[in-house]
Design a protein around this motif. Structure first.
Motif, PDB file in Angstrom:
ATOM      1  N   ARG A 194       6.548  -0.695  -7.320  1.00 40.35           N
ATOM      2  CA  ARG A 194       5.543  -1.635  -8.497  1.00 40.35           C
ATOM      3  C   ARG A 194       5.982  -1.865  -9.705  1.00 40.35           C
ATOM      4  O   ARG A 194       6.758  -1.236 -10.506  1.00 40.35           O
ATOM      5  N   PHE A 195       4.832  -2.754  -9.771  1.00 39.51           N
ATOM      6  CA  PHE A 195       5.056  -3.634 -11.201  1.00 39.51           C
ATOM      7  C   PHE A 195       3.668  -4.089 -11.054  1.00 39.51           C
ATOM      8  O   PHE A 195       3.335  -3.996 -10.392  1.00 39.51           O
ATOM      9  N   THR A 196       3.060  -5.356 -11.868  1.00 36.19           N
ATOM     10  CA  THR A 196       2.080  -5.854 -12.965  1.00 36.19           C
ATOM     11  C   THR A 196       1.120  -5.700 -10.924  1.00 36.19           C
ATOM     12  O   THR A 196       0.026  -5.443 -11.329  1.00 36.19           O
TER      13      THR A 196
ATOM     14  N   LEU B  70       1.026  -1.488   0.019  1.00 35.43           N
ATOM     15  CA  LEU B  70       0.026   0.184  -0.015  1.00 35.43           C
ATOM     16  C   LEU B  70       0.815   0.967   0.198  1.00 35.43           C
ATOM     17  O   LEU B  70       1.879   1.118   0.333  1.00 35.43           O
ATOM     18  N   ASP B  71       0.563   2.322  -0.843  1.00 30.37           N
ATOM     19  CA  ASP B  71       0.574   3.775   0.105  1.00 30.37           C
ATOM     20  C   ASP B  71       1.624   3.670   1.209  1.00 30.37           C
ATOM     21  O   ASP B  71       1.799   3.851   2.002  1.00 30.37           O
ATOM     22  N   GLY B  72       2.787   3.782   0.930  1.00 30.51           N
ATOM     23  CA  GLY B  72       3.402   4.861   2.909  1.00 30.51           C
ATOM     24  C   GLY B  72       3.688   3.426   3.345  1.00 30.51           C
ATOM     25  O   GLY B  72       3.857   3.579   4.787  1.00 30.51           O
TER      26      GLY B  72
ATOM     27  N   ARG C   8       0.104  12.352   3.476  1.00 31.46           N
ATOM     28  CA  ARG C   8       0.364  13.862   4.028  1.00 31.46           C
ATOM     29  C   ARG C   8       2.212  13.632   3.507  1.00 31.46           C
ATOM     30  O   ARG C   8       2.201  15.473   2.772  1.00 31.46           O
ATOM     31  N   ARG C   9       2.935  12.687   3.340  1.00 28.27           N
ATOM     32  CA  ARG C   9       3.923  13.703   1.707  1.00 28.27           C
ATOM     33  C   ARG C   9       3.459  13.999   1.061  1.00 28.27           C
ATOM     34  O   ARG C   9       4.288  14.903   0.300  1.00 28.27           O
ATOM     35  N   ASN C  10       2.731  13.375   0.381  1.00 30.05           N
ATOM     36  CA  ASN C  10       2.413  14.079  -1.075  1.00 30.05           C
ATOM     37  C   ASN C  10       1.484  15.554  -0.704  1.00 30.05           C
ATOM     38  O   ASN C  10       2.140  16.195  -1.952  1.00 30.05           O
TER      39      ASN C  10
ATOM     40  N   VAL D  83       3.082   9.800 -18.488  1.00 29.52           N
ATOM     41  CA  VAL D  83       2.387   8.866 -18.252  1.00 29.52           C
ATOM     42  C   VAL D  83       1.791   8.622 -16.799  1.00 29.52           C
ATOM     43  O   VAL D  83       0.396   9.120 -15.880  1.00 29.52           O
ATOM     44  N   ARG D  84       2.786   8.617 -16.202  1.00 31.69           N
ATOM     45  CA  ARG D  84       2.432   9.106 -14.419  1.00 31.69           C
ATOM     46  C   ARG D  84       2.319  10.351 -14.008  1.00 31.69           C
ATOM     47  O   ARG D  84       1.014  10.364 -13.319  1.00 31.69           O
ATOM     48  N   ARG D  85       2.219  11.008 -14.596  1.00 28.87           N
ATOM     49  CA  ARG D  85       1.475  12.658 -14.305  1.00 28.87           C
ATOM     50  C   ARG D  85      -0.011  12.795 -14.615  1.00 28.87           C
ATOM     51  O   ARG D  85      -0.636  13.637 -14.074  1.00 28.87           O
TER      52      ARG D  85
ATOM     53  N   GLU E 137       7.435   2.500 -11.160  1.00 25.20           N
ATOM     54  CA  GLU E 137       6.488   2.584 -12.388  1.00 25.20           C
ATOM     55  C   GLU E 137       5.090   3.482 -11.369  1.00 25.20           C
ATOM     56  O   GLU E 137       5.437   3.202  -9.629  1.00 25.20           O
ATOM     57  N   PRO E 138       4.195   4.207 -11.341  1.00 25.50           N
ATOM     58  CA  PRO E 138       4.260   3.690 -13.004  1.00 25.50           C
ATOM     59  C   PRO E 138       5.750   5.023 -13.496  1.00 25.50           C
ATOM     60  O   PRO E 138       5.681   5.630 -12.501  1.00 25.50           O
ATOM     61  N   GLY E 139       6.152   5.302 -14.512  1.00 28.79           N
ATOM     62  CA  GLY E 139       7.297   5.858 -14.507  1.00 28.79           C
ATOM     63  C   GLY E 139       8.345   5.216 -15.229  1.00 28.79           C
ATOM     64  O   GLY E 139       8.418   4.016 -15.748  1.00 28.79           O
TER      65      GLY E 139
ATOM     66  N   SER F 290       1.198  -4.332  -8.646  1.00 25.59           N
ATOM     67  CA  SER F 290       0.000  -3.174  -8.004  1.00 25.59           C
ATOM     68  C   SER F 290      -0.889  -3.374  -9.234  1.00 25.59           C
ATOM     69  O   SER F 290      -2.597  -2.568  -8.642  1.00 25.59           O
ATOM     70  N   THR F 291      -0.622  -3.489 -10.395  1.00 24.13           N
ATOM     71  CA  THR F 291      -1.786  -3.411 -11.066  1.00 24.13           C
ATOM     72  C   THR F 291      -3.464  -3.778 -11.177  1.00 24.13           C
ATOM     73  O   THR F 291      -4.547  -4.028 -11.016  1.00 24.13           O
ATOM     74  N   GLU F 292      -2.953  -5.585 -10.492  1.00 22.54           N
ATOM     75  CA  GLU F 292      -3.948  -6.837 -10.308  1.00 22.54           C
ATOM     76  C   GLU F 292      -3.822  -5.856  -8.969  1.00 22.54           C
ATOM     77  O   GLU F 292      -6.001  -6.114  -8.425  1.00 22.54           O
TER      78      GLU F 292
ATOM     79  N   ARG G 120      -3.943  11.501  -6.379  1.00 22.60           N
ATOM     80  CA  ARG G 120      -5.344  11.550  -6.582  1.00 22.60           C
ATOM     81  C   ARG G 120      -5.316   9.474  -6.267  1.00 22.60           C
ATOM     82  O   ARG G 120      -6.795   9.615  -5.936  1.00 22.60           O
ATOM     83  N   PHE G 121      -4.695   8.760  -6.312  1.00 20.07           N
ATOM     84  CA  PHE G 121      -5.328   7.514  -5.612  1.00 20.07           C
ATOM     85  C   PHE G 121      -5.146   7.568  -3.944  1.00 20.07           C
ATOM     86  O   PHE G 121      -6.179   7.313  -3.020  1.00 20.07           O
ATOM     87  N   GLU G 122      -4.599   8.596  -3.157  1.00 21.84           N
ATOM     88  CA  GLU G 122      -4.731   8.617  -2.328  1.00 21.84           C
ATOM     89  C   GLU G 122      -5.929   8.639  -1.405  1.00 21.84           C
ATOM     90  O   GLU G 122      -5.988   8.837  -0.341  1.00 21.84           O
TER      91      GLU G 122
ATOM     92  N   LEU H 201      -1.460   9.927 -14.420  1.00 20.73           N
ATOM     93  CA  LEU H 201      -1.931   8.902 -13.424  1.00 20.73           C
ATOM     94  C   LEU H 201      -2.648   9.465 -12.524  1.00 20.73           C
ATOM     95  O   LEU H 201      -3.408   9.054 -11.686  1.00 20.73           O
ATOM     96  N   LEU H 202      -1.133  10.433 -11.698  1.00 16.18           N
ATOM     97  CA  LEU H 202      -1.257  10.557 -10.383  1.00 16.18           C
ATOM     98  C   LEU H 202      -1.661  11.395  -9.869  1.00 16.18           C
ATOM     99  O   LEU H 202      -2.083  12.439  -8.578  1.00 16.18           O
ATOM    100  N   ASP H 203      -1.742  12.688 -11.094  1.00 13.61           N
ATOM    101  CA  ASP H 203      -2.025  14.356 -10.764  1.00 13.61           C
ATOM    102  C   ASP H 203      -4.054  13.984 -10.536  1.00 13.61           C
ATOM    103  O   ASP H 203      -4.687  13.556 -10.992  1.00 13.61           O
TER     104      ASP H 203
HETATM  105  P1  TYD Z   1       3.761   4.907  -5.533  1.00  7.62           P
HETATM  106  O1  TYD Z   1       4.275   6.282  -6.410  1.00  7.62           O
HETATM  107  O2  TYD Z   1       4.457   3.610  -5.290  1.00  7.62           O
HETATM  108  O3  TYD Z   1       3.141   5.832  -4.482  1.00  7.62           O
HETATM  109  P2  TYD Z   1       3.548   5.348  -3.069  1.00  7.62           P
HETATM  110  O4  TYD Z   1       5.406   5.482  -2.728  1.00  7.62           O
HETATM  111  O5  TYD Z   1       2.385   6.538  -2.692  1.00  7.62           O
HETATM  112  O6  TYD Z   1       3.411   4.151  -2.470  1.00  7.62           O
HETATM  113  O7  TYD Z   1       2.425   4.383  -6.775  1.00  7.62           O
HETATM  114  C1  TYD Z   1       1.675   5.552  -7.174  1.00  7.62           C
HETATM  115  C2  TYD Z   1       0.076   5.461  -7.075  1.00  7.62           C
HETATM  116  O8  TYD Z   1      -0.416   4.373  -8.263  1.00  7.62           O
HETATM  117  C3  TYD Z   1      -0.333   4.821  -6.040  1.00  7.62           C
HETATM  118  O9  TYD Z   1      -0.948   5.339  -4.974  1.00  7.62           O
HETATM  119  C4  TYD Z   1      -0.822   2.882  -6.073  1.00  7.62           C
HETATM  120  C5  TYD Z   1      -1.067   3.345  -7.769  1.00  7.62           C
HETATM  121  N1  TYD Z   1      -0.674   2.707  -8.947  1.00  7.62           N
HETATM  122  C6  TYD Z   1      -1.539   1.362  -9.737  1.00  7.62           C
HETATM  123  O10 TYD Z   1      -2.738   2.216  -8.763  1.00  7.62           O
HETATM  124  N2  TYD Z   1      -1.832   0.281 -10.348  1.00  7.62           N
HETATM  125  C7  TYD Z   1      -0.542   0.895 -11.048  1.00  7.62           C
HETATM  126  O11 TYD Z   1       0.018  -0.612 -11.869  1.00  7.62           O
HETATM  127  C8  TYD Z   1       0.992   1.188 -10.077  1.00  7.62           C
HETATM  128  C9  TYD Z   1       1.958   0.553 -11.149  1.00  7.62           C
HETATM  129  C10 TYD Z   1       0.087   1.854  -9.755  1.00  7.62           C
END
Ligand code: TYD
Length: 226
Positions: free
Chosen positions: A98-100, A13-15, A150-152, A51-53, A41-43, A102-104, A169-171, A55-57
């Motif tokens: 992170r890799f696949t 999980l994040d954090g 808090r970090r973000n 793409v990361r920008r 990842e992403p990145g 995370s997507t699962e 965005r995910f937090e 997804l996360l913004d």
């Molecule tokens: P990350 O930068 O690792 O965040 P943190 O340091 O907070 O763990 O990852 C960014 C976010 O992207 C994280 O909330 C999880 C999400 N994520 C997915 O939802 N699916 C994915 O396949 C990947 C790689 C990340």
């Protein structure tokens, strides 16, 4: 796919402290004489970082779960082609934040798209590339997520925010979302115990690092490379 190096991924999980632990492992392996590539990842590539920008913004509004999953895989396919596979072909150790999995966990579990779609896309878009070892950092979910938040938020208040956006965005997701993500991770670990090792990350960073060193040494039988 040819493979001379080792591919180690960090999940959780994040954090949970993945990035800190990845850095510590990289330093230790480097000191032991290995060539190490640190990536995320992403990145992980110039295209992937764009793409990361997206997804996360948190300003990215209304992204559909399927589009989100597709973008995660777009970043990953580029990352494999440009960074991961070439490094493995050169016998290097790739440490990837992170890799696949995370997507699962996030799109399959959190967004309820299911594991099957993720595994199908992985086969097609990633050639089924599997890590040699996945370290799943597990700690108290509520504490982890609020730490990431808090970090973000701190980072977003920084001066670069106006140029680059935030990574929140995910937090902003609900507790129920993160409970499904955690469940997704637990299912993966139960399904693939030979690849995925759950690391209790509730102790100090030094304690967690010691556990990781033990697992990496045992699992990958890494002798000194000098
Ligand atoms: P990350 O930068 O690792 O965040 P943190 O340091 O907070 O763990 O990852 C960014 C976010 O992207 C994280 O909330 C999880 C999400 N994520 C997915 O939802 N699916 C994915 O396949 C990947 C790689 C990340």
């Amino acid at each position: 796919m040819s493979r001379r190096g080792k591919f180690i991924t960090f999940e959780g999980l994040d954090g949970t402290g993945k990035s800190t632990q990845l850095r510590k492992l990289a330093v230790a392996l480097h000191e032991a004489g290995f060539k190490v590539v640190e990536t995320r990842e992403p990145g992980g590539t110039p295209t992937g970082e764009k793409v990361r920008r997206v997804l996360l913004d948190s300003a990215t509004d209304g992204l559909s779960p399927l589009a989100e999953m597709a973008l995660m895989f777009a970043s990953r396919a580029q990352h494999i082609a440009e960074v991961i596979q070439p490094a493995l072909d050169h016998g290097q150790i790739v440490l990837c934040d992170r890799f696949t999995d995370s997507t699962e966990a996030y799109q399959g579990g959190g967004r309820k798209l299911g594991s099957e779609a993720v595994l199908d896309l992985h086969r097609v878009l990633c050639g089924g590339l599997q890590p040699d070892l996945t370290l799943l950092l597990d700690s108290d979910p509520a504490a982890s997520v609020s730490r990431a938040r808090r970090r973000n938020q701190r980072a977003a208040r920084g001066s670069r925010h106006h140029l680059h956006g935030d990574e929140n965005r995910f937090e902003q997701e609900t507790r129920a979302f993160f409970a499904r993500v955690r469940e997704g991770y637990r299912d993966i670990a139960a399904r693939e115990p030979q690849r995925v090792v759950v690391i209790d990350a509730r102790g100090t960073p030094a304690q967690t690092h010691a556990k990781i060193m033990e697992v990496v040494g045992k699992k990958l039988r890494l002798g000194r490379n000098t």
